[in-house]
Design a protein around this motif. Structure first.
Motif, mmCIF file in Angstrom:
data_model
loop_
_atom_site.group_PDB
_atom_site.id
_atom_site.type_symbol
_atom_site.label_atom_id
_atom_site.label_comp_id
_atom_site.label_asym_id
_atom_site.label_seq_id
_atom_site.Cartn_x
_atom_site.Cartn_y
_atom_site.Cartn_z
ATOM 1 N N SER A 1 0.825 -1.205 0.000
ATOM 2 C CA SER A 1 0.000 0.000 0.000
ATOM 3 C C SER A 1 0.863 1.260 0.000
ATOM 4 N N THR A 2 1.982 1.236 0.732
ATOM 5 C CA THR A 2 2.813 2.429 0.865
ATOM 6 C C THR A 2 3.582 2.737 -0.415
ATOM 7 N N TYR A 3 4.117 1.716 -1.090
ATOM 8 C CA TYR A 3 4.901 1.974 -2.302
ATOM 9 C C TYR A 3 4.032 2.617 -3.380
ATOM 10 N N ILE A 4 2.855 2.075 -3.623
ATOM 11 C CA ILE A 4 1.959 2.667 -4.624
ATOM 12 C C ILE A 4 1.508 4.053 -4.177
ATOM 13 N N PHE A 5 1.262 4.212 -2.876
ATOM 14 C CA PHE A 5 0.889 5.516 -2.341
ATOM 15 C C PHE A 5 1.993 6.545 -2.620
ATOM 16 N N LEU A 6 3.245 6.177 -2.335
ATOM 17 C CA LEU A 6 4.362 7.112 -2.539
ATOM 18 C C LEU A 6 4.553 7.460 -4.014
ATOM 19 N N THR A 7 4.458 6.471 -4.895
ATOM 20 C CA THR A 7 4.609 6.786 -6.317
ATOM 21 C C THR A 7 3.482 7.699 -6.799
ATOM 22 N N SER A 8 2.286 7.536 -6.216
ATOM 23 C CA SER A 8 1.186 8.452 -6.542
ATOM 24 C C SER A 8 1.496 9.864 -6.050
ATOM 25 N N VAL A 9 2.082 9.955 -4.850
ATOM 26 C CA VAL A 9 2.500 11.261 -4.324
ATOM 27 C C VAL A 9 3.508 11.916 -5.275
ATOM 28 N N PHE A 10 4.459 11.129 -5.778
ATOM 29 C CA PHE A 10 5.466 11.674 -6.684
ATOM 30 C C PHE A 10 4.839 12.161 -7.994
ATOM 31 N N ILE A 11 3.843 11.434 -8.491
ATOM 32 C CA ILE A 11 3.175 11.853 -9.723
ATOM 33 C C ILE A 11 2.469 13.196 -9.513
ATOM 34 N N VAL A 12 1.707 13.289 -8.415
ATOM 35 C CA VAL A 12 0.982 14.545 -8.141
ATOM 36 C C VAL A 12 1.966 15.680 -7.899
ATOM 37 N N TRP A 13 3.026 15.412 -7.156
ATOM 38 C CA TRP A 13 4.073 16.400 -6.879
ATOM 39 C C TRP A 13 4.685 16.886 -8.197
ATOM 40 N N ALA A 14 4.983 15.970 -9.089
ATOM 41 C CA ALA A 14 5.596 16.324 -10.371
ATOM 42 C C ALA A 14 4.654 17.133 -11.256
ATOM 43 N N THR A 15 3.374 16.761 -11.274
ATOM 44 C CA THR A 15 2.433 17.493 -12.127
ATOM 45 C C THR A 15 2.248 18.924 -11.650
ATOM 46 N N ARG A 16 2.357 19.143 -10.339
ATOM 47 C CA ARG A 16 2.202 20.502 -9.823
ATOM 48 C C ARG A 16 3.449 21.348 -10.074
ATOM 49 N N LEU A 17 4.618 20.733 -10.008
ATOM 50 C CA LEU A 17 5.853 21.485 -10.220
ATOM 51 C C LEU A 17 6.096 21.805 -11.691
ATOM 52 N N PHE A 18 5.721 20.887 -12.582
ATOM 53 C CA PHE A 18 6.077 21.019 -13.998
ATOM 54 C C PHE A 18 4.893 21.388 -14.885
ATOM 55 N N SER A 19 3.741 21.708 -14.308
ATOM 56 C CA SER A 19 2.587 22.082 -15.111
ATOM 57 C C SER A 19 2.923 23.301 -15.996
ATOM 58 N N PRO A 20 2.511 23.293 -17.292
ATOM 59 C CA PRO A 20 1.637 22.328 -17.964
ATOM 60 C C PRO A 20 2.381 21.157 -18.621
ATOM 61 N N ASN A 21 3.715 21.139 -18.523
ATOM 62 C CA ASN A 21 4.484 20.064 -19.155
ATOM 63 C C ASN A 21 4.618 18.887 -18.188
ATOM 64 N N VAL A 22 3.469 18.292 -17.825
ATOM 65 C CA VAL A 22 3.464 17.285 -16.769
ATOM 66 C C VAL A 22 4.198 16.010 -17.167
ATOM 67 N N SER A 23 4.211 15.702 -18.467
ATOM 68 C CA SER A 23 4.906 14.477 -18.895
ATOM 69 C C SER A 23 6.396 14.564 -18.583
ATOM 70 N N ILE A 24 6.955 15.776 -18.642
ATOM 71 C CA ILE A 24 8.369 15.965 -18.315
ATOM 72 C C ILE A 24 8.605 15.705 -16.823
ATOM 73 N N GLY A 25 7.734 16.256 -15.983
ATOM 74 C CA GLY A 25 7.876 16.059 -14.543
ATOM 75 C C GLY A 25 7.763 14.605 -14.146
ATOM 76 N N ILE A 26 6.755 13.901 -14.697
ATOM 77 C CA ILE A 26 6.565 12.488 -14.370
ATOM 78 C C ILE A 26 7.743 11.662 -14.879
ATOM 79 N N SER A 27 8.226 11.973 -16.087
ATOM 80 C CA SER A 27 9.370 11.237 -16.645
ATOM 81 C C SER A 27 10.600 11.388 -15.763
ATOM 82 N N LEU A 28 10.890 12.610 -15.331
ATOM 83 C CA LEU A 28 12.067 12.842 -14.499
ATOM 84 C C LEU A 28 11.924 12.171 -13.129
ATOM 85 N N ALA A 29 10.719 12.254 -12.542
ATOM 86 C CA ALA A 29 10.492 11.634 -11.229
ATOM 87 C C ALA A 29 10.671 10.119 -11.305
ATOM 88 N N PHE A 30 10.077 9.495 -12.310
ATOM 89 C CA PHE A 30 10.177 8.046 -12.438
ATOM 90 C C PHE A 30 11.568 7.615 -12.892
#
Length: 371
Positions: A299-328
């Motif tokens: 539960s925690t690993y999927i939760f944390l990766t979801s946190v990273f996705i949301v964190w990345a989309t907020r930092l890199f908006s509107p280029n969210v694909s870049i943020g998610i790519s760098l985070a992952f």
């Protein structure tokens, strides 16, 4: 609500095919595949490392492809590579074909996540995006829930299982092709390198992902071996452990609502603490403790990766694909380094020392300031 279902359900299915079937299932079936193709441990490990290389390469190319072709195109590309890779694994007769097929299936993962993140950003209202991304991210867990029982039922018929995975992949590919809107997102208005260059808050995100990747790698790579070799668990108990971990990962879909209530900073800190606890609990002698550890880690690993996705989309908006790519990419690099470090630590010291050391290492993530 209809639009949410139209985006989330096929997205969950695609993540399940790409991650659980295309990337993680090889580790589950590796003993049977190695025996059938007469591979030694070194060859099997080298082939498995190809998934990490493919993952990183596809994450690096995803922003460029999404910028030029759109997320709809990249979603189809991810589905096609997963289906071809799974089919190749099923039909492979030697190590070279197997290695290429595993690599091809691994490419799908790094294309799927950024493309689906971009889809959520383009199609859902801002107040629904965190929940949308979190639920799509649980696709890995749904896939593990399917692949675990299939391993139980068809252990000696792994080729048939991979054919079934490929057939499911074709259905999911056609589903996404039909329902995901072909919206063209705004391209990066500067050079792609400029858009990908992280800011100071972005660097904190990447460091958090890197540390989480390192500390979680020992669990993904060696938890099952630890159960069977050190704790004397049977193969059935080890597969049950895998299934429980997958089932509990579905709870990670609640990450969006939790982030909305307590914000990203507290969500991240709680996740880091629970991840460290799961690494310690698995060392307790009983099988019940192992299952509790699987519940917490899954539960925690999927939760944390979801946190990273949301964190990345907020930092890199509107280029969210870049943020998610760098985070992952940082998460994958951490797992690649962590797997090597964990193997060396176990060999020189012991499983107990290694799991405790990686738990402490993960806690250093609490020092990262979340903005």
């Amino acid at each position: 609500m209809d639009l949410i279902k139209k985006i989330i359900f096929p997205g969950i299915a695609l993540i399940a095919v790409c991650y659980a079937f295309g990337r993680f299932s090889y580790g589950l079936f590796m003993p049977e595949i190695s025996k059938a193709l007469h591979l030694n441990d070194a060859a099997s490990g080298a082939i498995n490392s190809g998934t990490y290389i493919a993952y990183c390469l596809s994450l690096l190319t995803a922003p460029m492809l999404i910028n030029r072709k759109g997320h709809h195109y990249v979603i189809q590309l991810a589905g096609i590579s997963a289906v071809l890779g799974l089919t190749g694994i099923a039909l492979s007769q030697n190590a070279w074909v197997l290695a290429f097929s595993v690599f091809l299936a691994g490419l799908s993962t790094g294309w799927a996540s950024p493309a689906l993140g971009n889809t959520v950003n383009a199609e859902l209202a801002p107040d629904l995006q965190a929940r949308g991304n979190s639920w799509i991210n649980t696709g890995t867990s749904f896939g593990i829930v399917i692949s675990g029982p299939l391993y139980w039922l068809f252990t000696d018929y792994w080729r048939l299982t991979y054919i079934l995975f490929a057939v499911i992949g074709v259905v999911v590919l056609l589903w996404n092709r039909r329902v995901i809107p072909a919206t063209k997102t705004l391209p990066c208005t500067k050079s792609l390198w400029t858009c990908m260059k992280p800011t100071r808050p972005g660097s904190a995100l990447l460091m958090a992902c890197l540390l989480t990747g390192v500390s979680s790698a020992i669990y993904w790579t060696f938890a099952r071996n630890f159960l069977t070799d050190e704790k004397g668990a049977s193969d059935s108990e080890a597969v049950l452990f895998w299934i429980v971990m997958g089932v509990m990962g579905i709870l990670g879909g609640c990450a969006g609502r939790i982030i909305e209530r307590i914000e990203i900073g507290w969500s991240y800190r709680i996740g880091i603490l629970l991840l460290a606890i799961s690494l310690g609990v698995i060392l307790l002698p009983s099988m019940a403790a192992s299952l509790i550890s699987a519940i917490i880690f899954g539960s925690t690993y999927i939760f944390l990766t979801s946190v990273f996705i949301v964190w990345a989309t907020r930092l890199f908006s509107p280029n969210v694909s870049i943020g998610i790519s760098l985070a992952f990419l940082a998460l994958g690099a951490g797992q690649f380094l962590g797997s090597s470090m964990a193997g060396y630590t176990i060999e020189v010291f012991s499983n107990t020392t290694a799991f405790l050391a990686f738990a402490v290492l993960g806690l250093f993530g609490l020092l990262i300031r979340v903005k």
